[in-house]
Scaffold this motif. Sequence first.
Motif, mmCIF file in Angstrom:
data_model
loop_
_atom_site.group_PDB
_atom_site.id
_atom_site.type_symbol
_atom_site.label_atom_id
_atom_site.label_comp_id
_atom_site.label_asym_id
_atom_site.label_seq_id
_atom_site.Cartn_x
_atom_site.Cartn_y
_atom_site.Cartn_z
ATOM 1 N N VAL A 3 0.743 -1.204 0.112
ATOM 2 C CA VAL A 3 0.048 -0.116 -0.104
ATOM 3 C C VAL A 3 0.880 1.138 -0.056
ATOM 4 C CG1 VAL A 3 -1.671 1.489 1.513
ATOM 5 C CG2 VAL A 3 -1.942 -1.085 0.974
ATOM 6 N N TRP A 4 2.076 1.224 0.563
ATOM 7 C CA TRP A 4 2.975 2.475 0.404
ATOM 8 C C TRP A 4 3.098 2.765 -0.872
ATOM 9 C CZ3 TRP A 4 7.079 3.862 -1.999
ATOM 10 C CH2 TRP A 4 8.133 4.957 -1.645
ATOM 11 N N PRO A 45 6.865 6.961 6.041
ATOM 12 C CA PRO A 45 5.976 5.604 6.308
ATOM 13 C C PRO A 45 4.680 5.617 6.293
ATOM 14 C CG PRO A 45 7.787 5.870 8.103
ATOM 15 C CD PRO A 45 7.521 7.174 7.431
ATOM 16 N N VAL A 46 3.937 4.648 6.013
ATOM 17 C CA VAL A 46 2.581 4.446 6.000
ATOM 18 C C VAL A 46 1.999 5.060 7.153
ATOM 19 C CG1 VAL A 46 0.443 3.548 5.884
ATOM 20 C CG2 VAL A 46 2.329 2.940 4.145
ATOM 21 N N CYS A 47 2.621 4.607 8.388
ATOM 22 C CA CYS A 47 2.088 4.878 9.542
ATOM 23 C C CYS A 47 2.219 6.270 10.310
ATOM 24 C CB CYS A 47 2.592 3.836 10.821
ATOM 25 S SG CYS A 47 4.317 4.512 11.024
ATOM 26 N N ALA A 81 0.937 -1.355 8.958
ATOM 27 C CA ALA A 81 0.740 0.383 9.247
ATOM 28 C C ALA A 81 -0.306 0.673 8.607
ATOM 29 C CB ALA A 81 2.435 0.818 8.829
ATOM 30 N N SER A 82 -0.955 0.176 7.581
ATOM 31 C CA SER A 82 -2.148 0.677 6.849
ATOM 32 C C SER A 82 -3.534 0.642 7.790
ATOM 33 C CB SER A 82 -2.164 0.015 5.573
ATOM 34 O OG SER A 82 -2.486 -1.034 5.403
ATOM 35 N N VAL A 83 -3.245 -0.246 8.868
ATOM 36 C CA VAL A 83 -4.609 -0.690 9.371
ATOM 37 C C VAL A 83 -4.636 0.274 10.654
ATOM 38 C CG1 VAL A 83 -5.669 -2.564 10.666
ATOM 39 C CG2 VAL A 83 -4.442 -2.851 8.443
ATOM 40 N N LEU A 84 -5.906 0.741 11.038
ATOM 41 C CA LEU A 84 -6.049 1.713 12.050
ATOM 42 C C LEU A 84 -6.656 0.681 13.391
ATOM 43 C CD1 LEU A 84 -6.185 3.627 9.818
ATOM 44 C CD2 LEU A 84 -8.194 4.727 10.939
ATOM 45 N N ARG A 125 -8.888 0.386 7.036
ATOM 46 C CA ARG A 125 -7.301 0.470 6.320
ATOM 47 C C ARG A 125 -7.376 1.646 5.608
ATOM 48 N NH1 ARG A 125 -4.994 -3.632 2.137
ATOM 49 N NH2 ARG A 125 -2.749 -3.544 2.552
ATOM 50 N N VAL A 126 -6.231 2.336 5.485
ATOM 51 C CA VAL A 126 -5.991 3.408 4.400
ATOM 52 C C VAL A 126 -5.095 2.733 3.426
ATOM 53 C CG1 VAL A 126 -4.707 5.565 4.256
ATOM 54 C CG2 VAL A 126 -5.851 5.146 6.330
ATOM 55 N N VAL A 127 -5.919 2.850 2.266
ATOM 56 C CA VAL A 127 -5.252 2.353 1.005
ATOM 57 C C VAL A 127 -4.948 3.178 -0.003
ATOM 58 C CG1 VAL A 127 -5.823 0.581 -0.654
ATOM 59 C CG2 VAL A 127 -6.611 0.223 1.557
ATOM 60 N N LYS A 128 -5.609 4.050 -0.292
ATOM 61 C CA LYS A 128 -5.604 5.468 -1.130
ATOM 62 C C LYS A 128 -5.500 6.520 -0.554
ATOM 63 C CE LYS A 128 -6.176 2.426 -4.951
ATOM 64 N NZ LYS A 128 -5.139 2.136 -5.758
ATOM 65 N N PRO A 129 -4.934 7.755 -1.190
ATOM 66 C CA PRO A 129 -4.767 8.963 -0.877
ATOM 67 C C PRO A 129 -6.040 9.506 -0.174
ATOM 68 C CG PRO A 129 -3.204 8.927 -2.260
ATOM 69 C CD PRO A 129 -4.031 7.491 -2.413
ATOM 70 N N TYR A 130 -6.914 9.455 -1.198
ATOM 71 C CA TYR A 130 -8.499 9.751 -0.782
ATOM 72 C C TYR A 130 -8.975 9.148 0.192
ATOM 73 C CZ TYR A 130 -9.636 5.943 -4.111
ATOM 74 O OH TYR A 130 -9.688 4.732 -4.880
ATOM 75 N N ASP A 131 -8.621 7.758 0.667
ATOM 76 C CA ASP A 131 -9.175 7.337 1.852
ATOM 77 C C ASP A 131 -8.924 8.366 3.176
ATOM 78 O OD1 ASP A 131 -10.093 4.967 0.578
ATOM 79 O OD2 ASP A 131 -8.270 3.894 0.933
#
Length: 396
Positions: free
Chosen positions: A10-11, A22-24, A70-73, A129-135
Motif C-alpha cells: 500500500v505504500w 512511512p504509512v504509519c 501500518a495501513s490498518v487503524l 484500512r488506509v489504502v488510497k490517498p483519498y481514503d
Amino acid sequence: MNYILFDDVVWNDLRPLTFTRPVCEIRVGILTIREKWEKYLTATCSYLTKDYLSHKYPLVLYDKNMLINASVLPSVELRNAISNLNEGEYLSKDGLVLAAYLNAEDLKLVNEKGILEKKEIVFGFDFIRVVKPYDIFKLNDQAIRTDFNLLTKGRKSQEISGSVNVLGKENVFLEEGAKVEFATLNATDGPIYIGKDAIIMEGSLVRGPLAMCEHAQLKMGAKVYGATTLGPYCKCGGELNNVVLFGYSSKAHDGFLGNAVLGEWCNIGADTNNSNLKNNYSEVKLWSYSSKHFENTGLQFCGTIMGDHSKCGINTMLNTGTVIGVSANIFGAGFPRNFIPSFAMGGNHGFKEYRLKACFEVVSLVMQRRGLECNDTERDILAHVFEMTEEYRKSF
C-alpha cells in the motif's frame, strides 16, 4: 513486547504522501496511525519501511517482535487479537496480513509468501484500512470521532470563553492553552477538538467534526465544514470542507479547499481554489503512481492530493482530482494539469524542473521559521525522491 509497524504494498498506492514518510506517519483523524497504535498498545512503535526513509524512521529490532500492518487503524478487537498471538503465528483476514509475531530471523517474511508457512490466525472482525490517498479524507469523520473519545475519555475540557457561540458544548474539548474568542462552534453533528495552544480567531464559523492539533490556527472569518483536520502548526483561513493537513502547512488566506489532503510544509497562496466536483457530476479519476494511469476513485467529490513541501502561488486554480508531488511550485493563470510531478515548477503555461539546490534553500528557510533544521537526513530523503521521480519530468 517490541512493536514494529511495517509498510506493505500500500505504500506504493499512497504516494506522493508516502514518498517522504512511512504509512504509519499518515495523519487521519486527530492522530497519526502510529500515534493511535501507541495509545492502544501503551507502547512505543518503530518502523519497517523503505531503506531511504529508515534513517529518519528507524527500526528497533529485538529477538522477538510483534509486527503490525501500518495501513490498518487500531481497534480494541484488533489489539486483543494481536496480544493473543503466539510466536510463529500471524493474524490475517481475506488474505491480508494484519500482524505477525516473529523472531528477528523471520522478519523478512512479513512482506513475502514465506509468511504463509507460519500458523495463520483468522481475524473475525471488520477493520479500517488506509489504502488510497483519498481514503484519508473519506475516513476522517469516523477517525476524528474515534480519536476524540480516545483522547478525552475521563478528562475535563478547558473552559470555553463566554464570547463563543456554542452548540453541542459537550462535544467540544479544549486542551491546555487553546484559545477561542468570538467564534461560532457547532458540534451537534460531530466533535470539535482544539489542541494544546491552538487558536480559533474571531469570526470563525466551524461545524464539526474538526480536529486542530497543537499550535494550529484558524484565521479570522474562516469557514470550516467537517470532517477537517489541521495538523500541528497548520494555519488556515478562507473556506475548508473535509480537508486533512498533516502538519506545518498553511492555507492562511481566502479561497476554497475541499476533499483534499496536504502533506507537511505545503503552502496554498491567497485566493487559490480547488474544484472538488466535476461539472458533469461524474466520478473523479485520480493519478495512480502504481499503475501510472488515472484511475476511477468511485467518488463524486475529490479535490487535491499534495505531497510535502509543495507550494501554490496566489490565485492558483486546481482542477478536480489533482495530484501534486513533492516539492512542486505551481503558479500562473489557468488550470495546470491534473498530475503535477515532484520537483516541477510552473503551471498552465508549462513546467520546468525545480532544481534540488533551490529546493533545499526554500526548505531550510521554511523550517527555520518553525525553529527546525533541514538536516542531512531531510536533504537525503528529498534527493532520493528527486531521483525516483525523474521519469515524470522527462516531458518538460
